[in-house]
Design a protein around this motif. Structure first.
Motif, mmCIF file in Angstrom:
data_model
loop_
_atom_site.group_PDB
_atom_site.id
_atom_site.type_symbol
_atom_site.label_atom_id
_atom_site.label_comp_id
_atom_site.label_asym_id
_atom_site.label_seq_id
_atom_site.Cartn_x
_atom_site.Cartn_y
_atom_site.Cartn_z
ATOM 1 N N MET A 37 0.828 -1.207 0.000
ATOM 2 C CA MET A 37 0.000 0.000 0.000
ATOM 3 C C MET A 37 0.862 1.257 0.000
ATOM 4 S SD MET A 37 -3.438 -0.462 2.189
ATOM 5 C CE MET A 37 -3.971 1.038 1.406
ATOM 6 N N LYS A 40 1.930 2.791 -3.298
ATOM 7 C CA LYS A 40 0.988 3.670 -4.002
ATOM 8 C C LYS A 40 1.098 5.116 -3.497
ATOM 9 C CE LYS A 40 -2.275 -0.140 -4.609
ATOM 10 N NZ LYS A 40 -3.643 -0.638 -4.355
ATOM 11 N N TYR A 86 -8.213 -3.442 1.914
ATOM 12 C CA TYR A 86 -7.453 -2.321 1.382
ATOM 13 C C TYR A 86 -8.184 -1.676 0.203
ATOM 14 C CZ TYR A 86 -3.726 -4.755 3.927
ATOM 15 O OH TYR A 86 -2.975 -5.385 4.879
ATOM 16 N N SER A 87 -8.879 -2.501 -0.569
ATOM 17 C CA SER A 87 -9.567 -1.988 -1.755
ATOM 18 C C SER A 87 -10.792 -1.165 -1.394
ATOM 19 C CB SER A 87 -9.989 -3.147 -2.670
ATOM 20 O OG SER A 87 -8.896 -3.966 -3.000
ATOM 21 N N THR A 285 -10.836 -7.809 -8.296
ATOM 22 C CA THR A 285 -10.489 -6.516 -7.703
ATOM 23 C C THR A 285 -9.419 -6.672 -6.631
ATOM 24 O OG1 THR A 285 -12.739 -5.710 -8.103
ATOM 25 C CG2 THR A 285 -11.419 -4.508 -6.489
ATOM 26 N N SER A 288 -6.027 -7.286 -8.295
ATOM 27 C CA SER A 288 -5.524 -6.081 -8.947
ATOM 28 C C SER A 288 -4.967 -5.085 -7.933
ATOM 29 C CB SER A 288 -6.628 -5.417 -9.772
ATOM 30 O OG SER A 288 -7.119 -6.287 -10.768
ATOM 31 N N ASN A 289 -5.601 -4.989 -6.758
ATOM 32 C CA ASN A 289 -5.202 -4.009 -5.747
ATOM 33 C C ASN A 289 -4.294 -4.594 -4.671
ATOM 34 O OD1 ASN A 289 -6.771 -2.006 -6.998
ATOM 35 N ND2 ASN A 289 -8.595 -2.625 -5.865
ATOM 36 N N GLN A 290 -3.878 -5.846 -4.842
ATOM 37 C CA GLN A 290 -3.034 -6.519 -3.851
ATOM 38 C C GLN A 290 -3.656 -6.432 -2.456
ATOM 39 O OE1 GLN A 290 0.756 -4.496 -4.484
ATOM 40 N NE2 GLN A 290 1.478 -6.183 -5.766
ATOM 41 N N ASP A 291 -4.943 -6.718 -2.407
ATOM 42 C CA ASP A 291 -5.696 -6.671 -1.153
ATOM 43 C C ASP A 291 -5.538 -8.023 -0.452
ATOM 44 O OD1 ASP A 291 -7.494 -6.359 0.888
ATOM 45 O OD2 ASP A 291 -9.022 -5.388 -0.353
#
Length: 330
Positions: A37, A40, A86-87, A285, A288-291
């Motif tokens: 995170m 980003k 996280y997403s 999702t 894609s967001n490494q959640d």
């Protein structure tokens, strides 16, 4: 009784192993979710160690020894606490999954059951009338449709019925102008948006059920007990349903159970193409967001659902075939 107790014990052991692996595997990966995170946010400027530590505490990342983390993990698991997504921050993982799960269970679950029932009945009828016009037509046609990739058929339906004819919406689970509620307007909108995804699942799945049941049924019709039933003058309907279909159904129960177990994971490609708000779209999702918390919870839900579905298949097989309970077949 011994058969059912043995299967229950094996289920409990397998669930424990799956839960433990779900705990261990993420901790074997290099780095930690906070670093993913922070990468980003780092694009907007340097991040201090204090800020990274604060983010780790805010997300509830595990601390302490591995054993203490394991027991805390089991405690949180029992209470349905999978952490913060996280997403969809600051929503909890449990709430995110509970929002997506009904969409998948209602659409993918019901259509999976429907295509299995329809395909199985058509397979019984085709086998009983093998070599005739219906058998030849249905076998060739559904063999062709079952070879369609999910995403190809979904894109074709979107292009024809969404872009050209404009009969159905091309994405989403309901009209974005409506608030989710249990009323006629919202339910109608949800059903309207589910038509193309439902057609996609049904067309690509019914052929496999028909072919599997037809082949098993044909093999069963050659058994001696079928010839004996015919010699005793039993009705064709009785022979087909009570004798042939019941025994032909046993080998495909496990496949159907696996399909039901995978329903919880959603139909990844179909839900992604249609942007349908189910578990498959949620999984895409999260990747894609490494959640990581959401991924971990989704993998655990899918694994346990498959185990429960296989357990149900074993129980049903034991009821339908007494030889399994007596240990004659294994």
């Amino acid at each position: 009784m011994r058969y059912f107790v043995r299967k229950t014990g094996f289920l409990i052991l397998t669930v424990w192993v799956a839960v433990t692996l779900n705990f261990v595997i993420p901790r074997l990966m290099p780095g930690n979710p906070a670093q993913a995170m922070m990468a980003k946010f780092a694009q907007q400027g340097p991040i201090s160690p204090a800020q990274e530590k604060a983010l780790a505490l805010m997300l509830g990342l595990p601390t302490g020894s591995l054993w203490s983390q394991y027991w805390n993990y089991l405690w949180d698991l029992v209470h349905g606490n999978f952490g913060i997504s996280y997403s969809y921050f600051p929503q909890s993982v449990s709430s995110v999954i509970l929002n997506a799960l009904p969409w998948t269970l209602i659409l993918v679950g019901l259509i999976t059951i429907l295509q299995f029932v329809v395909g199985t009945l058509l397979g019984v009828y085709a086998a009983w009338n093998r070599g005739k016009k219906f058998d030849s037509t249905a076998t060739v046609l559904l063999s062709f449709t079952s070879a369609f990739p999910y995403f190809w058929l979904a894109l074709a339906l979107i292009y024809v019925f969404g872009f050209i004819l404009k009969w159905f919406p091309i994405s989403g689970g309901y009209n974005g102008a409506l608030a989710p509620a249990f009323n006629g307007q919202f339910i109608g909108s949800a059903l309207y948006h589910s038509v193309l995804p439902a057609i996609t699942i049904f067309i690509t799945g019914v052929g496999g059920s028909l072919l599997g049941m037809r082949n098993n049924m044909i093999n069963t019709l050659g058994e001696d007990y079928i010839l004996l039933a015919r010699a005793e003058g039993l009705k064709n309907r009785t022979i087909a349903i009570r004798y042939a279909a019941r025994n032909a159904l046993l080998p495909i129960v496990a496949n159907f159970a696996m399909s039901l177990g995978l329903v919880v994971g959603g139909s990844l490609l179909m839900e992604t193409v249609f942007a349908y708000p189910g578990m498959g779209y949620l999984l895409e999702t999260a990747v894609s967001n490494q959640d990581y918390p959401l991924l971990q919870a989704l993998f655990l839900c899918i694994t346990i659902s498959v185990l429960l579905a296989n357990f149900a298949a074993d129980i049903v097989s034991g009821i339908l075939d007494p030889r399994l309970r007596k240990g004659a077949v294994r």
